[in-house]
Design an enzyme around this catalytic site. Structure first.
Site, mmCIF file in Angstrom:
data_model
loop_
_atom_site.group_PDB
_atom_site.id
_atom_site.type_symbol
_atom_site.label_atom_id
_atom_site.label_comp_id
_atom_site.label_asym_id
_atom_site.label_seq_id
_atom_site.Cartn_x
_atom_site.Cartn_y
_atom_site.Cartn_z
ATOM 1 N N ASP A 78 16.500 85.214 35.335
ATOM 2 C CA ASP A 78 18.004 85.684 35.298
ATOM 3 C C ASP A 78 17.699 87.264 34.903
ATOM 4 O O ASP A 78 16.985 87.804 34.617
ATOM 5 C CB ASP A 78 18.530 85.066 34.033
ATOM 6 C CG ASP A 78 17.889 85.150 32.760
ATOM 7 O OD1 ASP A 78 16.577 85.225 32.578
ATOM 8 O OD2 ASP A 78 18.425 85.363 31.936
ATOM 9 N N ASP A 113 12.891 94.371 35.311
ATOM 10 C CA ASP A 113 13.215 93.231 34.197
ATOM 11 C C ASP A 113 13.664 91.873 34.917
ATOM 12 O O ASP A 113 14.923 91.916 34.864
ATOM 13 C CB ASP A 113 13.964 93.905 33.176
ATOM 14 C CG ASP A 113 14.344 92.683 31.975
ATOM 15 O OD1 ASP A 113 13.571 91.740 31.934
ATOM 16 O OD2 ASP A 113 15.321 92.874 31.299
ATOM 17 N N GLU A 147 16.877 84.055 29.882
ATOM 18 C CA GLU A 147 16.241 84.810 28.592
ATOM 19 C C GLU A 147 17.120 85.788 28.247
ATOM 20 O O GLU A 147 16.897 86.047 27.086
ATOM 21 C CB GLU A 147 15.072 85.524 29.351
ATOM 22 C CG GLU A 147 13.916 86.081 28.575
ATOM 23 C CD GLU A 147 14.408 87.505 28.239
ATOM 24 O OE1 GLU A 147 13.870 88.288 27.156
ATOM 25 O OE2 GLU A 147 15.132 88.212 28.885
ATOM 26 N N GLU A 148 18.055 86.474 29.336
ATOM 27 C CA GLU A 148 18.765 87.581 28.738
ATOM 28 C C GLU A 148 19.933 87.114 28.010
ATOM 29 O O GLU A 148 20.570 88.119 27.510
ATOM 30 C CB GLU A 148 19.436 88.280 30.002
ATOM 31 C CG GLU A 148 18.238 88.879 31.002
ATOM 32 C CD GLU A 148 17.569 90.014 30.419
ATOM 33 O OE1 GLU A 148 17.890 90.365 29.209
ATOM 34 O OE2 GLU A 148 16.579 90.690 31.189
ATOM 35 N N HIS A 374 17.827 97.225 32.519
ATOM 36 C CA HIS A 374 19.223 97.073 32.043
ATOM 37 C C HIS A 374 19.907 98.457 32.338
ATOM 38 O O HIS A 374 21.359 98.571 32.066
ATOM 39 C CB HIS A 374 19.264 96.862 30.691
ATOM 40 C CG HIS A 374 18.820 95.579 30.163
ATOM 41 N ND1 HIS A 374 19.052 94.768 29.214
ATOM 42 C CD2 HIS A 374 17.880 94.480 30.726
ATOM 43 C CE1 HIS A 374 18.520 93.556 29.049
ATOM 44 N NE2 HIS A 374 17.661 93.550 30.088
HETATM 45 ZN ZN LIG Z 1 13.321 90.663 30.523
#
Ligand SMILES: [Zn+2]
Length: 404
Positions: A78, A113, A147-148, A374
Site C-alpha cells: 500500500d 515507499d 502498513e501505512e 510521502h
Molecule cells: Zn513504508
C-alpha cells in the site's frame, strides 16, 4: 546507461502503476500482478486473507534444506494518498524521465515507499535463479497490505496465522531508509508510538466569576509538565550536529500536543477539558518508566489518563552471535556497503514480526538520494534501483546460505 529500458525497470514501473493508495487500495489487482511475477520467475505462491479483501501474497523459492529456518523478505504494497495537482508527472504513470546525464528518474507514489524494495527483492531472486545457484534455506517474499495505516489488518494479524508460522522465519528483511549521501543505514529498532489523552473534570459556572477547581486548572499543570519535557528533549536533539541529527532522530523521544478540546460557549466555564499528545518513546528511554511518569502526572493532578495505543518495544539487538545478523554484516562489508545502525523515527511492519521473536532489520540498498517518502513528486533514480538489485542479489543469497 542507454535509453533502452531494461525488463527489470519495466516490471518495477508496472508495479508502480497499480493504484494501491489509501483509502481504496487495488489489493486484488496487486495480488494478481505478484502472482504473475511468481509464475514468470518460477516461484511457489500462496495468497491468504487473514482479513477479507486484504490479501497477503507469499512467494517461495524452496531451498535445498527446508527443515532449516527460512529467510523472509517483507514489503508492504500500500502507498499513501496523493495530491495530484502538486505532482509534475502523474503519480501512477511511473514516468521514466531522463536526467540529462544518462540516468533516469522514475516518478510514482511508492517509488521509494516501498515498491522499489519489493521490486529489488524479485529482481535479485531472478538473478540468483539465473546464476544457477541453489540456496540452502527456503526464501520467502511476503507482500502485505495496510502498513501505512498501522498494519492492524495487515502484518499484525498475519503474524498470528498458521501461514506465518509455517514460514519458520529465522530472519526478516523489511523497509529501510534510503541513504541521503554515500552512506547506507539499517534499522534495528523503532520508537514506540504512545498516544495519550488526559481528561479533567471540574466545577462549572458563569464565565464572569472566579470558579474554583475548574477542569482547565487541573489540566494546565499536566500540559506544562509534558511540554517542559518536550523542550528538554528538543534541546537534546538540537544540540546534536546536523549530520548526527539525521541519523539519531529516533534516539530522542518526540512529544507533540496534537489535540485540545473542551468548552462550548465563551461565557461558560467548561466542566470537562482534554488534551492529546502524540509521543514516540525512543528505546533510549525506559518505556514503562515513561508511561508511569505520565500516569503519576495524571494522578497528582486528579485527571484521567487513557493510552490510545498499547504498543510494545521492538528491538533487534545487533548481536553478531546470531548467524543471520553476522552474515548480514559480513555480506555487505564484502561488497563495501557498511550501513550505519539506526533507530527508526517512525514505525514499520517489522515491529509486528519482531514480536514473534524473529530478528528483523530494515534495509534499503539505495544511497545518494533525497528521502521523498510521502511527499509530492516521489521518485527514484534508475541507477540506484539497478545498483540496489545487485546488492540484494549478494545479500539475499548469503542470508539464505547461512550454515546451521
Ligand atoms: Zn513504508
Amino acid at each position: 546507461m542507454t535509453g533502452i529500458e531494461l525488463p527489470s525497470v519495466t516490471r518495477f514501473r508496472n508495479f508502480l502503476k497499480i493504484r494501491t493508495e489509501h483509502p481504496n487500495p487495488a489489493y486484488h489487482e496487486c495480488a494478481e500482478f505478484l502472482v504473475n511475477q511468481a509464475k514468470d520467475i518460477g516461484l511457489e505462491y500462496n495468497v491468504v486473507e487473514p482479513v477479507k479483501d486484504k490479501p497477503v501474497v507469499i512467494l517461495k523459492l524452496p531451498g535445498t534444506d527446508s527443515s532449516l529456518k527460512s529467510v523472509m523478505l517483507s514489503c508492504h504494497v500500500d502507498v499513501v494518498p496523493v495530491f495530484e495537482e502538486f505532482w509534475t508527472y502523474p503519480p501512477f504513470a511511473a514516468e521514466r524521465v531522463p536526467t540529462g546525464d544518462g540516468d533516469f528518474r522514475i516518478y510514482a507514489r511508492g517509488a521509494q515507499d516501498m515498491k522499489i524494495t519489493g521490486s529489488m527483492y524479485l529482481e535479485a531472486i531472478r538473478n540468483i535463479i539465473a546464476s544457477g545457484q541453489k540456496l540452502k534455506r527456503d526464501l520467502y517474499c511476503v507482500f502485505a497490505p495496510d502498513e501505512e495505516i498501522g498494519g492492524i489488518e495487515g502484518v499484525k494479524v498475519f503474524v498470528e496465522t498458521e501461514e506465518f508460522r509455517k514460514i519458520n522465519a529465522g530472519f526478516d528483511l523489511d523497509e529501510g531508509l534510503l541513504g541521503i549521501d554515500d552512506r547506507y543505514v539499517f534499522i534495528y529498532a523503532e520508537r514506540t508510538t504512545t498516544q495519550v489523552i488526559f481528561t479533567a473534570h471540574g466545577n462549572t459556572g458563569h464565565g464572569s466569576q472566579f470558579i474554583e477547581g475548574t477542569a482547565i486548572e487541573k489540566l494546565l499543570p499536566v500540559i506544562n509538565s509534558v511540554m517542559e519535557r518536550r523542550e528538554q528533549n528538543k534541546q537534546q536533539f538540537m544540540s546534536l550536529d546536523a549530520d548526527t541529527r539525521l541519523l539519531k532522530s529516533g534516539d530522542v523521544t518526540s512529544i507533540n500536543l496534537t489535540g485540545l478540546s473542551g468548552g462550548k460557549q465563551a461565557n461558560v466555564v467548561p466542566a470537562t477539558y482534554s488534551v492529546t499528545f502524540d509521543i514516540r518513546v525512543s528505546p533510549s528511554d525506559d518505556l514503562d518508566k515513561f508511561k508511569n511518569w505520565l500516569r503519576e502526572l495524571a494522578l497528582t493532578n486528579q485527571v484521567e489518563i487513557e493510552f490510545l495505543s498499547n504498543e510494545c518495544r521492538t528491538i533487534t539487538n545487533i548481536d553478531r552471535s546470531d548467524k543471520f545478523i553476522d552474515t548480514f554484516m559480513n555480506s555487505l562489508q564484502r561488497i563495501n556497503v557498511n550501513p550505519i545502525p539506526m533507530i527508526c523515527p517512525g514505525a514499520t511492519d517489522a515491529r509486528h514480526v519482531r514480536t514473534k521473536g524473529v530478528p528483523a532489520f530494515g534495509f534499503c540498498p539505495v544511497n545518494n538520494h533525497p528521502i521523498l517518502a510521502h511527499v509530492h513528486d516521489e521518485h527514484v533514480f534508475e541507477s540506484g534501483y539497478l545498483k540496489g538489485i545487485d546488492i540484494y542479489t549478494t545479500l539475499i543469497a548469503d542470508l539464505a546460505n547461512v550454515e546451521e
